[in-house]
Each structure stands twice: as C-alpha cells, then as structure tokens.
Design a protein around this motif. Structure first.
Motif, PDB file in Angstrom:
ATOM      1  N   ALA A   1       0.833  -1.209   0.000  1.00 28.39           N
ATOM      2  CA  ALA A   1       0.000   0.000   0.000  1.00 28.39           C
ATOM      3  C   ALA A   1       0.866   1.256   0.000  1.00 28.39           C
ATOM      4  O   ALA A   1       0.591   2.205  -0.747  1.00 28.39           O
ATOM      5  CB  ALA A   1      -0.928  -0.008   1.213  1.00 28.39           C
ATOM      6  N   VAL A   2       1.910   1.277   0.815  1.00 28.72           N
ATOM      7  CA  VAL A   2       2.797   2.445   0.876  1.00 28.72           C
ATOM      8  C   VAL A   2       3.491   2.642  -0.473  1.00 28.72           C
ATOM      9  O   VAL A   2       3.527   3.748  -1.009  1.00 28.72           O
ATOM     10  CB  VAL A   2       3.828   2.307   2.015  1.00 28.72           C
ATOM     11  N   ARG A   3       4.016   1.568  -1.042  1.00 25.69           N
ATOM     12  CA  ARG A   3       4.678   1.676  -2.343  1.00 25.69           C
ATOM     13  C   ARG A   3       3.696   2.124  -3.426  1.00 25.69           C
ATOM     14  O   ARG A   3       4.038   2.925  -4.295  1.00 25.69           O
ATOM     15  CB  ARG A   3       5.327   0.345  -2.729  1.00 25.69           C
ATOM     16  N   GLY A   4       2.475   1.621  -3.370  1.00 25.96           N
ATOM     17  CA  GLY A   4       1.459   2.021  -4.340  1.00 25.96           C
ATOM     18  C   GLY A   4       1.140   3.504  -4.233  1.00 25.96           C
ATOM     19  O   GLY A   4       0.982   4.191  -5.245  1.00 25.96           O
ATOM     20  N   LEU A   5       1.066   3.999  -3.007  1.00 24.77           N
ATOM     21  CA  LEU A   5       0.794   5.417  -2.812  1.00 24.77           C
ATOM     22  C   LEU A   5       1.985   6.258  -3.265  1.00 24.77           C
ATOM     23  O   LEU A   5       1.805   7.296  -3.912  1.00 24.77           O
ATOM     24  CB  LEU A   5       0.462   5.698  -1.344  1.00 24.77           C
ATOM     25  N   GLN A   6       3.200   5.811  -2.966  1.00 29.23           N
ATOM     26  CA  GLN A   6       4.381   6.527  -3.434  1.00 29.23           C
ATOM     27  C   GLN A   6       4.394   6.586  -4.958  1.00 29.23           C
ATOM     28  O   GLN A   6       4.711   7.621  -5.539  1.00 29.23           O
ATOM     29  CB  GLN A   6       5.658   5.862  -2.899  1.00 29.23           C
ATOM     30  N   LYS A   7       4.011   5.494  -5.596  1.00 27.22           N
ATOM     31  CA  LYS A   7       3.944   5.473  -7.058  1.00 27.22           C
ATOM     32  C   LYS A   7       2.896   6.466  -7.554  1.00 27.22           C
ATOM     33  O   LYS A   7       3.144   7.228  -8.489  1.00 27.22           O
ATOM     34  CB  LYS A   7       3.620   4.064  -7.547  1.00 27.22           C
ATOM     35  N   ALA A   8       1.728   6.473  -6.910  1.00 27.54           N
ATOM     36  CA  ALA A   8       0.658   7.399  -7.306  1.00 27.54           C
ATOM     37  C   ALA A   8       1.094   8.851  -7.130  1.00 27.54           C
ATOM     38  O   ALA A   8       0.697   9.720  -7.906  1.00 27.54           O
ATOM     39  CB  ALA A   8      -0.604   7.119  -6.482  1.00 27.54           C
ATOM     40  N   TYR A   9       1.924   9.115  -6.133  1.00 26.64           N
ATOM     41  CA  TYR A   9       2.435  10.463  -5.883  1.00 26.64           C
ATOM     42  C   TYR A   9       3.645  10.797  -6.764  1.00 26.64           C
ATOM     43  O   TYR A   9       4.143  11.902  -6.725  1.00 26.64           O
ATOM     44  CB  TYR A   9       2.856  10.620  -4.422  1.00 26.64           C
TER      45      TYR A   9
ATOM     46  N   LEU B   1       6.339  12.234   3.592  1.00 29.11           N
ATOM     47  CA  LEU B   1       5.272  11.435   2.987  1.00 29.11           C
ATOM     48  C   LEU B   1       4.039  11.439   3.887  1.00 29.11           C
ATOM     49  O   LEU B   1       2.913  11.604   3.404  1.00 29.11           O
ATOM     50  CB  LEU B   1       5.737   9.995   2.729  1.00 29.11           C
ATOM     51  N   TRP B   2       4.244  11.282   5.184  1.00 28.85           N
ATOM     52  CA  TRP B   2       3.113  11.270   6.109  1.00 28.85           C
ATOM     53  C   TRP B   2       2.337  12.581   6.026  1.00 28.85           C
ATOM     54  O   TRP B   2       1.111  12.582   5.959  1.00 28.85           O
ATOM     55  CB  TRP B   2       3.592  11.019   7.536  1.00 28.85           C
ATOM     56  N   GLY B   3       3.040  13.693   6.014  1.00 27.53           N
ATOM     57  CA  GLY B   3       2.368  14.986   5.913  1.00 27.53           C
ATOM     58  C   GLY B   3       1.556  15.109   4.643  1.00 27.53           C
ATOM     59  O   GLY B   3       0.432  15.611   4.642  1.00 27.53           O
ATOM     60  N   ARG B   4       2.123  14.626   3.553  1.00 32.12           N
ATOM     61  CA  ARG B   4       1.402  14.669   2.273  1.00 32.12           C
ATOM     62  C   ARG B   4       0.164  13.778   2.329  1.00 32.12           C
ATOM     63  O   ARG B   4      -0.901  14.142   1.832  1.00 32.12           O
ATOM     64  CB  ARG B   4       2.339  14.231   1.149  1.00 32.12           C
ATOM     65  N   MET B   5       0.308  12.601   2.946  1.00 29.89           N
ATOM     66  CA  MET B   5      -0.831  11.692   3.073  1.00 29.89           C
ATOM     67  C   MET B   5      -1.958  12.348   3.865  1.00 29.89           C
ATOM     68  O   MET B   5      -3.130  12.273   3.470  1.00 29.89           O
ATOM     69  CB  MET B   5      -0.393  10.391   3.764  1.00 29.89           C
ATOM     70  N   ILE B   6      -1.596  13.002   4.964  1.00 32.97           N
ATOM     71  CA  ILE B   6      -2.613  13.623   5.815  1.00 32.97           C
ATOM     72  C   ILE B   6      -3.278  14.793   5.098  1.00 32.97           C
ATOM     73  O   ILE B   6      -4.499  14.938   5.127  1.00 32.97           O
ATOM     74  CB  ILE B   6      -2.013  14.068   7.165  1.00 32.97           C
ATOM     75  N   ARG B   7      -2.486  15.630   4.430  1.00 31.27           N
ATOM     76  CA  ARG B   7      -3.081  16.754   3.681  1.00 31.27           C
ATOM     77  C   ARG B   7      -4.008  16.229   2.592  1.00 31.27           C
ATOM     78  O   ARG B   7      -5.112  16.740   2.390  1.00 31.27           O
ATOM     79  CB  ARG B   7      -1.985  17.626   3.066  1.00 31.27           C
TER      80      ARG B   7
END
Length: 154
Positions: free
Chosen positions: A118-126, A138-144
């Motif tokens: 899931a983390v790698r998938g989100l990093q790819k999407a970003y 990354l955490w800050g971006r996820m929360i925003r």
C-alpha cells in the motif's frame, strides 16, 4: 533555524544547534540536505538549496496537525514496525485506497507485506521513489491529501 527543524524530522540531516554561525556543523547539515533533496552537494546554500530547505520547512510547519496523530520521533515507519503508529498508518492508507489504486492493508498494527504494498502504491501514485518507508514528508502529504479528499466527500 530551518535546518535545525528539518534535522528534527529528517533523520538523514544531522542535528544542529542554532548559534548564528555557518560552521562545519552547518555545512555538514547543508550537505546532508542537498543529498536528501537530490541537489548538487556543494555545502553552499544557493537559490535551489534555499528553496528546497524553505519548502520542506513550510511543509513541516503545515503538518502540525498530522504530527498530532504521529509525533516526529515515529518516523521512519518501515517494514517490520509494530504498534499504534502502524495501526494509524494503516487506517489512513485504507481511507486513501478509496481514491488511489492501492492495496487496503488490514489494521493489524504489523507493517507487513500488505502495508508495504500500500505504501509503495501510494508513493507510485504520488510520483515518488517507491521505498516502502513512510517518512515525515510522505506522512504529511498523506494527511493533507486525506483531509482534502475527505472534505470533498462531505
């Protein structure tokens, strides 16, 4: 001062005492920041370095709400981690899976394969390097992103 704040959140940047002197400790922190940002490592704070340091500093300041959920010392969160921090991460990943094509990890408190995917998938999407680690940026971006998407839904 901004470098000292970055050092508190980014483990690759050495801790720095704010003393108003650009000495060897400051130079080492600048070199580490340039390395972290993928800039040419000169130890000189040129315009590109300044802009990266400032942008990262601003992101950290804006992420204060995110740090209410997970404190700066919680990072990085990586494969094999356990506990409340991982459960919080998994909960946010599940919500973001509604908007991105990522795996919904179980809320187990164990950073296993599903959470890694899931983390790698989100990093790819970003459009980020797919390290599988969650750092404070990354955490800050996820929360925003999570807060923005949730406000649209409601």
């Amino acid at each position: 001062y901004m470098l000292s704040v970055l050092a508190a959140y980014i483990r690759q940047i050495p801790a720095l005492t704010v003393d108003g002197i650009f000495g060897s400790n400051t130079r080492d922190a600048v070199l580490a920041a340039q390395r972290y940002f993928g800039l040419q490592e000169t130890g000189i704070v040129d315009e590109m370095t300044w802009n990266q340091i400032y942008a990262e500093y601003q992101a950290i300041i804006e992420q204060n709400r995110a740090y209410e959920l997970l404190p700066p010392g919680a990072f990085p969160i990586a494969f094999g981690a356990k506990g409340h921090t991982v459960r919080t991460l998994q909960s946010v990943l599940i919500e973001l899976a509604e908007f991105y094509p990522i795996v919904k990890p179980p809320i187990s408190g164990q950073f296993g394969i599903a959470t890694l995917d899931a983390v790698r998938g989100l990093q790819k999407a970003y459009g980020l390097y797919e390290s599988g680690e969650v750092d404070s940026t990354l955490w800050g971006r996820m929360i925003r992103d999570y807060e923005a998407k949730m406000s649209i839904q409601h």
